[in-house]
Motif scaffolding. Structure first.
Motif, PDB file in Angstrom:
ATOM      1  N   CYS A 120       0.912  -1.160   0.082  1.00 30.88           N
ATOM      2  CA  CYS A 120       0.206   0.054   0.122  1.00 30.88           C
ATOM      3  C   CYS A 120       0.980   1.212   0.061  1.00 30.88           C
ATOM      4  CB  CYS A 120      -0.991   0.074   1.290  1.00 30.88           C
ATOM      5  SG  CYS A 120      -2.330  -1.209   0.983  1.00 30.88           S
ATOM      6  N   VAL A 124       0.772   4.085  -3.049  1.00 28.65           N
ATOM      7  CA  VAL A 124       0.298   5.542  -2.745  1.00 28.65           C
ATOM      8  C   VAL A 124       1.609   6.317  -3.285  1.00 28.65           C
ATOM      9  CG1 VAL A 124      -0.207   7.166  -0.913  1.00 28.65           C
ATOM     10  CG2 VAL A 124      -1.242   5.000  -1.028  1.00 28.65           C
ATOM     11  N   LEU A 358      -5.766  -1.260  -6.786  1.00 31.02           N
ATOM     12  CA  LEU A 358      -5.534  -0.157  -5.857  1.00 31.02           C
ATOM     13  C   LEU A 358      -5.053   1.076  -6.296  1.00 31.02           C
ATOM     14  CD1 LEU A 358      -4.059  -2.360  -3.020  1.00 31.02           C
ATOM     15  CD2 LEU A 358      -6.001  -1.067  -2.782  1.00 31.02           C
ATOM     16  N   SER A 359      -4.127   1.023  -7.290  1.00 38.71           N
ATOM     17  CA  SER A 359      -3.606   2.288  -7.945  1.00 38.71           C
ATOM     18  C   SER A 359      -4.767   3.041  -8.676  1.00 38.71           C
ATOM     19  CB  SER A 359      -2.535   2.022  -8.813  1.00 38.71           C
ATOM     20  OG  SER A 359      -1.498   1.327  -8.238  1.00 38.71           O
TER      21      SER A 359
END
Length: 438
Positions: A120, A124, A358-359
């Motif tokens: 994560c 981010v 997630l990106s």
């Protein structure tokens, strides 16, 4: 008497125009869908792994450009014909990217917590860095080649969702949810049982998210509201039916054509969405031609930066090499990202898909705020930066609010995947990435 007759005639005319508009929308949308399916079948038959929809997008754009140079009126007529279908897609296309976000909990549940935190962090930080590099490099190249920025062509915005639509889909969701709960099929709960209410709640979540106040949407994008609604509905149904949330999420996206779930139905439109990008690109063809140097240069720079920075940050934070390799193509659309990691032995395709999602999730939620903070104000830099760092989900999020950025998102979206695949197919590049990963 005369006024009443004229009013009746006017209402008949309005109804006739509405019917004609719906028929044109269905016809143009149907042609785009058929084009996508034909190309998909042709690529499968030829065993070509490259996404057929991206090829179709460039083909349609090329045809429009050729027609524009030879018979401009024909290009204009073609654009007008497909406008209703394109507006339908533009109104809904963020929803078509949501299914991979809904089933994200299934992809990450087996990853250790410590590794998950590191992943994560990489995603981010990597997203923020790639966004900055892509946007700033576009501006820098523009200054080097001394290309003067001109105004983008105005792009129409789709109509907002009405209260009637929201309440209609609320009713559909409640009826289908209760029906699935009380009257499961003879074989018990399955994908077909869950499809109606999961599809309805996904659509409803997007509508509700789209109607939220602007200040809330800046921190809670409609895409997030949409995915969260589907996950909460799956959780509630899994608890009440005693099937478990994992089973219900498994029914959401089955990837089996004979037993599709709600997510499979929605993702069936993805190819059509990508093909429709060609029409948006054509509308901004003057800007595309004028700024081709900065578009291509910034995409190449950001793609190389994304791959190598991911490898380097993974090494620095001590993430396992196999996991780092799996998330290398985090900024590239899923289909091509999976193709890229197939070059690397020991990579985890499920983790690759999760990292890409997630990106996109980070980009969808924060892209506008960060672009504003970086003072990247023109649609070219904003579009390139968004798609280069957050692929389809970021594109869907930004263009829903800034349709003038969509053409440049579309170009960067396609070129990032193509260029990433090309450089990772070079053995020397793969070896250098593995060397950095350790």
């Amino acid at each position: 008497m005369v006024n009443s007759v004229s009013n009746e005639g006017g209402s008949v005319s309005v109804r006739f125009q509405s019917v004609v508009g719906i028929l044109l929308m269905l016809l143009s949308l149907g042609i785009i869908l058929a084009m996508d399916k034909i190309l998909e079948l042709a690529f499968l038959a030829a065993a070509i792994k490259f996404p057929s929809a991206i090829f179709g997008m460039f083909c349609v754009f090329s045809i429009l450009m050729i027609l524009d140079s030879l018979v401009p009126s024909a290009a204009t007529s073609l654009m007008n014909f497909f406008e209703p279908g394109n507006m339908f897609i533009q109104r809904w296309f963020p929803v078509f990217y949501v299914p991979v976000l809904v089933v994200l909990p299934l992809s990450v549940k087996d990853i250790p917590l410590a590794s998950g935190v590191k992943i994560c962090f990489i995603i981010v930080v990597g997203w923020l860095a790639t966004l900055s590099v892509a946007g700033c490099s576009a501006i820098a190249v523009r200054k080097i080649v001394k290309t003067e920025m001109i105004a983008a062509e105005p792009m129409p915005k789709p109509s907002p969702f009405s209260k009637f639509e929201v309440w209609t889909w609320t009713g559909i969701f409640l009826v289908s949810f209760i029906s699935a709960l009380l009257y499961p099929t003879a074989l018990g709960t399955n994908a077909r049982t869950c499809l109606p209410f999961l599809l309805a709640v996904t659509v409803l979540g997007y509508m509700v998210g789209s109607r939220l106040p602007s200040d809330i949407k800046m921190a809670f994008h409609p895409i997030i509201c949409c995915a969260l609604s589907a996950d909460l509905a799956a959780l509630a149904f899994g608890y009440l039916s005693k099937s478990g949330v994992d089973a219900i999420l498994g029914y959401y996206l089955t990837k089996v054509s004979s037993n599709p779930g709600a997510g499979d139905i929605l993702m069936g439109f993805l190819g059509s969405v990508i093909i429709s990008f060609a029409f948006s690109m054509f509308k901004q063809r003057k800007l595309v031609k004028r700024h081709a140097t900065e578009i291509f240069s910034s995409v190449i720079i950001s793609t190389v930066f994304s791959l190598y920075s991911t490898a380097l940050i993974g090494r620095l934070v001590g993430l396992e090499p196999a996991l780092t390799v799996s998330i290398l193509p985090r900024c590239i659309t899923v289909a091509l990202a999976l193709s890229i990691v197939s070059f690397f032995e020991g990579a985890n395709p499920s983790l690759t898909a999760a990292a890409v999602v997630l990106s996109g999730l980070v980009g969808a939620n924060f892209v506008q705020t960060v672009l504003d903070k970086l003072r990247l104000n023109d649609p070219i830099a904003r579009g390139i930066a968004t798609a280069s760092s957050a692929h389809g989900l970021g594109t869907a999020a930004l263009s829903a609010k800034e349709p003038e950025a969509l053409p440049f998102c579309a170009i960067a979206y396609a070129l990032t995947g193509i260029f990433g695949s090309l450089i990772c197919s070079v053995p020397a590049v793969r070896q250098s990435l593995l060397l950095i990963v350790g």
